[in-house]
Design an enzyme around this catalytic site. Structure first.
Site, short mmCIF file in Angstrom:
data_model
loop_
_atom_site.label_atom_id
_atom_site.label_comp_id
_atom_site.label_asym_id
_atom_site.label_seq_id
_atom_site.Cartn_x
_atom_site.Cartn_y
_atom_site.Cartn_z
N ASP A 89 15.74 -1.34 -9.89
CA ASP A 89 15.31 0.05 -9.70
C ASP A 89 13.98 0.13 -8.96
O ASP A 89 13.29 -0.88 -8.78
CB ASP A 89 15.21 0.77 -11.06
CG ASP A 89 14.46 -0.05 -12.10
OD1 ASP A 89 13.76 -1.00 -11.73
OD2 ASP A 89 14.58 0.26 -13.29
N ASN A 100 13.83 3.93 -25.50
CA ASN A 100 14.92 4.90 -25.70
C ASN A 100 16.28 4.28 -25.40
O ASN A 100 17.27 5.00 -25.30
CB ASN A 100 14.69 6.15 -24.85
CG ASN A 100 14.70 5.84 -23.36
OD1 ASN A 100 14.89 4.70 -22.94
ND2 ASN A 100 14.49 6.86 -22.54
N HIS A 159 17.09 2.64 -22.57
CA HIS A 159 17.49 2.62 -21.16
C HIS A 159 17.52 1.19 -20.62
O HIS A 159 16.80 0.32 -21.08
CB HIS A 159 16.65 3.57 -20.28
CG HIS A 159 15.27 3.12 -19.92
ND1 HIS A 159 14.21 4.00 -19.83
CD2 HIS A 159 14.76 1.90 -19.59
CE1 HIS A 159 13.13 3.34 -19.45
NE2 HIS A 159 13.43 2.06 -19.30
N GLU A 218 18.82 6.48 -18.11
CA GLU A 218 18.29 7.16 -19.28
C GLU A 218 19.42 7.61 -20.22
O GLU A 218 20.56 7.76 -19.78
CB GLU A 218 17.49 8.39 -18.83
CG GLU A 218 16.31 8.07 -17.92
CD GLU A 218 15.11 7.50 -18.65
OE1 GLU A 218 15.27 6.80 -19.67
OE2 GLU A 218 13.97 7.75 -18.20
C1 GLP Z 1 10.95 0.21 -17.01
C2 GLP Z 1 12.02 -0.46 -16.18
C3 GLP Z 1 13.05 -1.14 -17.06
C4 GLP Z 1 12.35 -1.94 -18.13
C5 GLP Z 1 11.56 -1.04 -19.03
C6 GLP Z 1 10.88 -1.75 -20.18
O1 GLP Z 1 11.25 1.51 -17.35
N1 GLP Z 1 12.70 0.45 -15.32
O2 GLP Z 1 13.89 -1.96 -16.25
O3 GLP Z 1 13.30 -2.65 -18.89
O4 GLP Z 1 10.57 -0.44 -18.20
O5 GLP Z 1 9.65 -2.26 -19.77
P1 GLP Z 1 8.74 -3.23 -20.63
O6 GLP Z 1 9.38 -4.58 -20.53
O7 GLP Z 1 7.40 -3.19 -19.96
O8 GLP Z 1 8.72 -2.71 -22.01
#
Ligand code: GLP
Length: 240
Positions: free
Chosen positions: A67, A136, A138, A143
């Protein structure tokens, strides 16, 4: 579905890096699906160390990132383009032309999404997809919703994601939209590894691993994936 629980972040990262190393050593042209966020950083560090030690090479590797934020300059310090270069690509022998990151500034997002999906297909599909998980539930930027998404699309970020990720945007405004691979694109990967660490991920992990399969927790669809492994620390696993 496999669930592995580790005592330390380092042990988790080394075991996860083993999966990448095995693929890079056995497949001539491996295709990786890569993730951003804090969760994969120790694994990327382990991969850089293995590359530096001459154990693995990224020479023939192709990558697709999950993404990217929309309307954030590519070289902004918070873009996922910058993140991936700083945390992995600039330190290994990957060819820049083999790196694929969605263009969050594309003039036509539909065309961008279509060509990304076509590029994944042309590369032979994703062999190994790395994922983190949002609090959440995702994955990528899929989402919680009333339906599962099929392929790459533009999403309006949820308030929960804005709350979690805006800490990185100290002196700037976090974008409200992102372009992300869909649930269908993620599920098409041959093998999936999901990393979650810390207590704040425990409820999302419980819902994803033990809960109903529902688009209200997008990661729960992984229960249907034939080859998925969860890499967790004790805190993230504590509600299982
Ligand atoms: C972002 C990314 C996700 C990722 C999530 C969790 O929103 N788009 O791909 O898994 O963050 O991030 P973290 O590993 O910093 O908790």
């Amino acid at each position: 579905m496999k669930v592995l629980v580790f005592d330390t972040a380092e042990a988790l990262a080394q075991r996860c890096a083993d999966e990448f190393s095995a693929l890079l050593r056995t497949k001539t042209t491996p295709v990786l699906g890569l993730a951003t966020g804090a969760s994969p950083v120790p694994t990327y560090k382990a991969l850089i160390e293995r590359y530096t030690a001459g154990e693995i090479s990224f020479r023939n590797v192709t990558t697709f990132n999950l993404d990217e934020y929309c309307e954030l300059p590519r070289n902004d310090k918070n873009s996922y383009y910058t993140f991936m270069h700083e945390n992995l690509f600039d330190h290994v022998d990957i060819k820049e032309e083999n790196v694929h990151i969605l263009n969050g500034n594309a003039p036509d997002f539909e065309a961008e999404a279509k060509s990304y999906e076509a590029d994944i297909r042309a590369a032979g599909g994703i062999d190994l997809q790395l994922l983190g998980i949002g609090t959440n539930g995702h994955i990528g930027f899929n989402e919680p919703d009333v339906k599962f998404t099929k392929s790459t699309f533009v999403v309006e970020l949820s308030q929960s994601t804005v709350n979690s990720n805006s800490i990185y945007f100290e002196n700037s405004v976090m974008p409200k939209h992102a372009i992300t691979m869909g649930i269908g694109s993620i599920m098409a990967a041959k093998k999936v590894l999901l990393i979650a660490t810390g207590q704040k991920k425990a409820e999302a992990i419980r819902a994803c691993v033990r809960g109903d399969i529902t688009p209200a927790c997008p990661a729960s669809i992984l229960q249907f994936h034939p080859d998925v492994t969860f890499f967790l620390d004790r805190d993230a696993a504590k509600l299982l």
